[in-house]
Design a protein around this motif. Structure first.
Motif, mmCIF file in Angstrom:
data_model
loop_
_atom_site.group_PDB
_atom_site.id
_atom_site.type_symbol
_atom_site.label_atom_id
_atom_site.label_comp_id
_atom_site.label_asym_id
_atom_site.label_seq_id
_atom_site.Cartn_x
_atom_site.Cartn_y
_atom_site.Cartn_z
ATOM 1 N N VAL A 83 0.861 -1.181 0.000
ATOM 2 C CA VAL A 83 0.000 0.000 0.000
ATOM 3 C C VAL A 83 0.899 1.233 0.000
ATOM 4 N N ASP A 84 0.686 2.110 -0.972
ATOM 5 C CA ASP A 84 1.517 3.311 -1.102
ATOM 6 C C ASP A 84 1.085 4.331 -0.046
ATOM 7 N N THR A 85 1.829 4.362 1.041
ATOM 8 C CA THR A 85 1.502 5.298 2.122
ATOM 9 C C THR A 85 2.430 6.511 2.137
ATOM 10 N N PRO A 93 0.741 -0.477 5.896
ATOM 11 C CA PRO A 93 1.313 -0.600 4.552
ATOM 12 C C PRO A 93 1.193 -2.007 3.992
ATOM 13 N N ARG A 94 0.736 -2.942 4.770
ATOM 14 C CA ARG A 94 0.496 -4.332 4.352
ATOM 15 C C ARG A 94 1.747 -4.943 3.694
ATOM 16 N N PHE A 95 2.697 -5.265 4.542
ATOM 17 C CA PHE A 95 3.921 -5.894 4.059
ATOM 18 C C PHE A 95 3.631 -7.316 3.588
ATOM 19 N N LYS A 96 4.228 -7.681 2.443
ATOM 20 C CA LYS A 96 4.038 -9.010 1.857
ATOM 21 C C LYS A 96 5.396 -9.653 1.612
ATOM 22 N N LEU A 97 5.534 -10.922 1.990
ATOM 23 C CA LEU A 97 6.776 -11.651 1.786
ATOM 24 C C LEU A 97 7.013 -11.862 0.298
#
Length: 335
Positions: A83-85, A93-97
């Protein structure tokens, strides 16, 4: 920003047996005001892995990269915000592996001294042209040796899921303190001296406790001859009483030797206790096994800070290493 990896509790028995639960969480803090860090309202859950050393950087496209190491940094996981914050704030920001890496994949470029240590602290730095670098800090010999800082070139191949990390070793630097030996870590010397004093104290104590009869020269040939004349079948004295000097007329010629042995015993015991105390504070003092962080002051100046294991009476001790990476000063911060 500050990222902190937290793991579930693990007892000493579970750790020794390798049965610690691999579950952890990464927390985020806004440290724009270092005196009043603000915890951000989002986390990264790791349900099947530990969270040791962690690092955060903003990529050239504005997204955030989160690097989380497993046990002793033998493996690394890379997350990217989806998510572009713009900045890290109230919105998740919903970090994804997106990538995994193991130390076996290290690019050494033919350097025989290239290593990827058991890093307890990792820092991601971005150059003005966008190139990322990774700095790892740790103490050799399982936390008993020298403090080292290792520099790596860090590249992310790809942007989303299925990306890869490429890490190349560039250089290593031992962080010196004033007066430190280049041959033997002072904490190792203190531990060795403690062990030596302990062994000597045991030897002197045993030798003195048996009344010196196991010591070389404690019995003269004249005393042995006297015992033989009395005969082994004597009604009044057995062999031990004859040798121990309990029979009438025996003169103890070795009292001074026993005094010397007991004196040596107490001297070695006190030395062992003092050395053990020194070793305890040296090992648990300010070092890279406890915590360290990098601060770039200018294109030419970079500082590195190390802290101790745990607060003492509300204070955390800190050491500063300057651009030449020699110890420049130390301070204590009130919590």
């Amino acid at each position: 920003y500050l990222v902190v990896g937290c793991e579930v509790g693990c007892t000493i028995a579970e750790r020794l047996a390798g049965n610690c639960e691999l579950r952890s969480t990464v927390h985020f803090y806004d440290i724009a005001d270092p005196a009043a860090p603000k915890r951000l309202p989002f986390i990264v859950n790791r349900t099947a892995n530990s969270a040791g050393a962690s690092a955060l950087a903003q990529d050239v496209d504005g997204s955030f990269l989160l690097l989380v190491a497993g046990w002793d940094s033998a493996n690394l996981d890379l997350y990217r915000s989806t998510v572009d914050t713009g900045i890290l704030g109230e919105e998740d920001p919903r970090f994804k592996l997106i990538a995994n890496w193991t130390k076996d994949s290290l690019i050494t470029s033919g350097r025989s001294t290239a290593v990827f240590g058991q890093y307890q602290n990792l820092n991601l730095l971005q150059q003005t042209d966008g190139q990322l670098f990774l700095i790892g800090t740790y103490r050799t010999y399982g936390g008993l040796g020298f403090d080292y800082m290792d520099l790596f070139k860090f590249d992310v191949l790809g942007a989303g899921e299925g990306s890869a990390m490429q890490i190349e070793h560039l250089d290593s630097k031992r962080l010196n303190c004033k007066g430190c030996s280049d041959l033997l870590p002072v904490q190792v010397a203190a531990i060795g001296f403690t062990i030596l004093c302990g062994i000597l104290a045991c030897c002197f104590g045993i030798c003195a406790s048996v009344d010196c009869y196991l010591c070389p020269g404690a019995l003269t040939s004249l005393e042995f001859a006297k015992f033989e004349e009395e005969g082994s079948g004597s009604d009044s004295h057995d062999m031990f009483s004859s040798l121990s000097g309990s029979h009438p007329g025996h003169v103890d010629h070795y009292w001074y030797l026993r005094v010397a042995l007991w004196s040596c015993f107490w001297a070695c015991l006190v030395g062992a206790l003092i050395s053990a105390s020194c070793a305890w504070f040296l090992v648990r003092g300010v070092n890279f096994q406890a915590g360290a962080g990098v601060y770039v002051a200018s294109p030419n100046d970079m500082y590195l800070y190390a802290v101790d294991w745990e607060p003492s009476e509300g204070f955390i001790a800190m050491k500063e290493f300057g651009p030449t990476f020699l110890l420049t000063g130390g301070t204590s911060v009130l919590l």
